[in-house]
Design an enzyme around this catalytic site. Structure first.
Site, mmCIF file in Angstrom:
data_model
loop_
_atom_site.group_PDB
_atom_site.id
_atom_site.type_symbol
_atom_site.label_atom_id
_atom_site.label_comp_id
_atom_site.label_asym_id
_atom_site.label_seq_id
_atom_site.Cartn_x
_atom_site.Cartn_y
_atom_site.Cartn_z
ATOM 1 N N ASN A 1 -7.094 -2.734 -3.810
ATOM 2 C CA ASN A 1 -6.701 -3.670 -2.998
ATOM 3 C C ASN A 1 -6.827 -5.039 -3.833
ATOM 4 O O ASN A 1 -7.517 -5.354 -4.592
ATOM 5 C CB ASN A 1 -7.516 -3.831 -1.858
ATOM 6 C CG ASN A 1 -7.711 -2.453 -1.046
ATOM 7 O OD1 ASN A 1 -6.549 -1.620 -1.135
ATOM 8 N ND2 ASN A 1 -8.327 -2.627 -0.142
ATOM 9 N N VAL A 2 -5.648 -6.001 -3.484
ATOM 10 C CA VAL A 2 -5.391 -7.173 -4.153
ATOM 11 C C VAL A 2 -5.837 -8.535 -3.167
ATOM 12 O O VAL A 2 -5.714 -9.528 -3.556
ATOM 13 C CB VAL A 2 -4.159 -7.508 -4.846
ATOM 14 C CG1 VAL A 2 -3.928 -6.497 -5.712
ATOM 15 C CG2 VAL A 2 -3.108 -7.544 -3.734
ATOM 16 N N ASP A 3 -6.698 -8.100 -1.967
ATOM 17 C CA ASP A 3 -6.595 -8.976 -1.061
ATOM 18 C C ASP A 3 -7.921 -9.809 -1.128
ATOM 19 O O ASP A 3 -8.071 -10.839 -0.276
ATOM 20 C CB ASP A 3 -6.641 -8.179 0.511
ATOM 21 C CG ASP A 3 -7.399 -7.281 0.470
ATOM 22 O OD1 ASP A 3 -8.672 -7.075 -0.159
ATOM 23 O OD2 ASP A 3 -7.092 -5.930 1.123
ATOM 24 N N HIS B 1 -6.665 -3.745 -9.547
ATOM 25 C CA HIS B 1 -5.139 -4.073 -9.626
ATOM 26 C C HIS B 1 -4.980 -5.580 -9.636
ATOM 27 O O HIS B 1 -3.741 -5.924 -9.416
ATOM 28 C CB HIS B 1 -4.406 -3.373 -8.383
ATOM 29 C CG HIS B 1 -4.458 -1.847 -8.583
ATOM 30 N ND1 HIS B 1 -4.154 -0.985 -7.559
ATOM 31 C CD2 HIS B 1 -4.707 -1.013 -9.444
ATOM 32 C CE1 HIS B 1 -4.243 0.318 -8.039
ATOM 33 N NE2 HIS B 1 -4.402 0.445 -9.312
ATOM 34 N N CYS C 1 5.498 -22.832 -20.660
ATOM 35 C CA CYS C 1 6.449 -22.270 -21.809
ATOM 36 C C CYS C 1 7.849 -22.066 -21.097
ATOM 37 O O CYS C 1 8.635 -21.840 -21.830
ATOM 38 C CB CYS C 1 6.157 -21.299 -22.318
ATOM 39 S SG CYS C 1 5.933 -19.749 -21.576
ATOM 40 N N GLY D 1 -10.890 4.843 2.545
ATOM 41 C CA GLY D 1 -9.366 3.980 2.910
ATOM 42 C C GLY D 1 -8.566 4.446 1.747
ATOM 43 O O GLY D 1 -7.700 3.583 1.471
ATOM 44 N N SER E 1 -5.711 7.119 -0.107
ATOM 45 C CA SER E 1 -5.246 8.525 -0.322
ATOM 46 C C SER E 1 -5.520 9.467 -1.519
ATOM 47 O O SER E 1 -5.201 10.272 -1.805
ATOM 48 C CB SER E 1 -3.747 8.589 0.142
ATOM 49 O OG SER E 1 -3.165 7.893 -0.821
ATOM 50 N N ARG F 1 -8.329 8.220 6.761
ATOM 51 C CA ARG F 1 -7.219 8.825 7.810
ATOM 52 C C ARG F 1 -6.413 9.836 7.117
ATOM 53 O O ARG F 1 -5.535 9.034 6.402
ATOM 54 C CB ARG F 1 -6.614 7.875 8.742
ATOM 55 C CG ARG F 1 -7.787 7.062 9.471
ATOM 56 C CD ARG F 1 -7.102 6.356 10.771
ATOM 57 N NE ARG F 1 -8.020 5.274 11.497
ATOM 58 C CZ ARG F 1 -8.692 5.760 12.539
ATOM 59 N NH1 ARG F 1 -8.599 7.183 12.612
ATOM 60 N NH2 ARG F 1 -9.441 5.159 12.938
#
Length: 292
Positions: free
Chosen positions: A97-99, A114, A179, A216, A218, A243
């Protein structure tokens, strides 16, 4: 709620944890691939770099969506993992996750596999800046855009901090202030590779643990699945909480088809080693109740 096989597997072991988007659904961030998730087409790096219209639409949507993610708070599952780390049960978290919710919850050893939504990088010179700094520049270039869009509570936000906004044709993209190069959130998009040193850190975390817990995810994306394969190949037990089916189910010693928050709060309750045990467990039970 009981999961004796999960508790028995992790009992007395130092646990490395791998988390995915399902970890954050109780915080209001949707999952790309969960059983109840709507169809979604995450952005690829090729789309972002090759199509200026696509890039314009992305930054317009992200200009609103990142604020929602920045305001999002950890849920009971995040807090349970932080407490298990504090107790010496969890050795660290590898998150897809990036949160930044694991860090917000108090976890200290976190590998953001990530990247994170909170930083921006120039693809030309490598200059980085805080996402909040870019927000100020985008607001100056697009005065009133945020106010004219739907209120944050009504915006659908994806796991990469994207938001659904209809009219983006007039949005002005901001380039690197150093730049003039192309700016991109410091996130690994589909089609990109995770930096080698980050992968090495994650493998080292798995190697130093006695077991791997997946929460969490898949495991559809290889960047996370590889750690499950590695753990299984080196004889470490693997537990999965998710899930629906996962790509790693056949490699798991225990698979729990359930949400992350209640099951991780259960582990915080059942696994030994927590200091101030009763106080901590009470916090997670109240948090789990409030998040329902």
């Amino acid at each position: 709620m009981e999961a004796p096989e999960l508790v028995a597997l992790l009992q007395g072991r130092r646990v490395a944890v791998l988390t995915g988007a399902g970890m954050s659904t109780d915080s209001g961030i949707p999952d790309y691939r969960g059983p109840d998730s709507p169809p979604s087409n995450p952005m690829t790096i090729r789309q972002f770099t090759s199509d200026p219209v696509f890039r314009q639409r992305y930054w317009a949507r992200n200009h609103l969506g990142w604020r929602h993610m920045d305001q999002t708070q950890p849920n009971a599952g995040h807090r349970a993992l932080a407490a298990l780390e504090h107790a010496g049960v969890v050795s660290g978290v590898i998150t897809q996750n990036v949160d930044l919710l694991h860090s917000k919850a108090g976890s200290k050893v976190v590998i953001d596999l990530h990247g994170t939504y909170a930083r921006v990088i120039c693809l030309e010179c490598g200059h980085t800046m805080a996402r909040a700094t870019l927000a100020e520049l985008l607001e100056q270039a697009n005065p009133g855009f945020a106010d004219g869009a739907t209120q944050l509570g009504g915006i659908a936000v994806a796991p990469d901090a994207d938001a659904v906004v209809a009219d983006t044709a007039s949005f002005q993209v901001v380039d690197c202030p150093r730049c003039g190069g192309m700016l991109k959130p410091d996130i690994v998009y589909f089609g990109e590779s995770v930096p080698k040193e980050r992968v090495a850190q994650a493998f080292s975390l798995v190697d130093g643990a006695d077991a791997l817990l997946v929460a969490g995810s898949s495991l559809t994306v290889y960047s996370g699945y590889r750690f499950v394969r590695h753990a299984a190949a080196t004889g470490k037990p693997v537990a999965i909480i998710n899930r629906g089916r996962t790509r790693g189910d056949d490699l798991a010693d225990v698979k729990i088809d359930n949400g992350c928050s209640p099951m991780l709060a259960l582990l915080a309750d059942e696994l030994p080693g927590l200091s101030d045990r009763d106080q901590i467990v009470g916090v997670y039970r109240r948090s789990a109740h409030l998040s329902r």
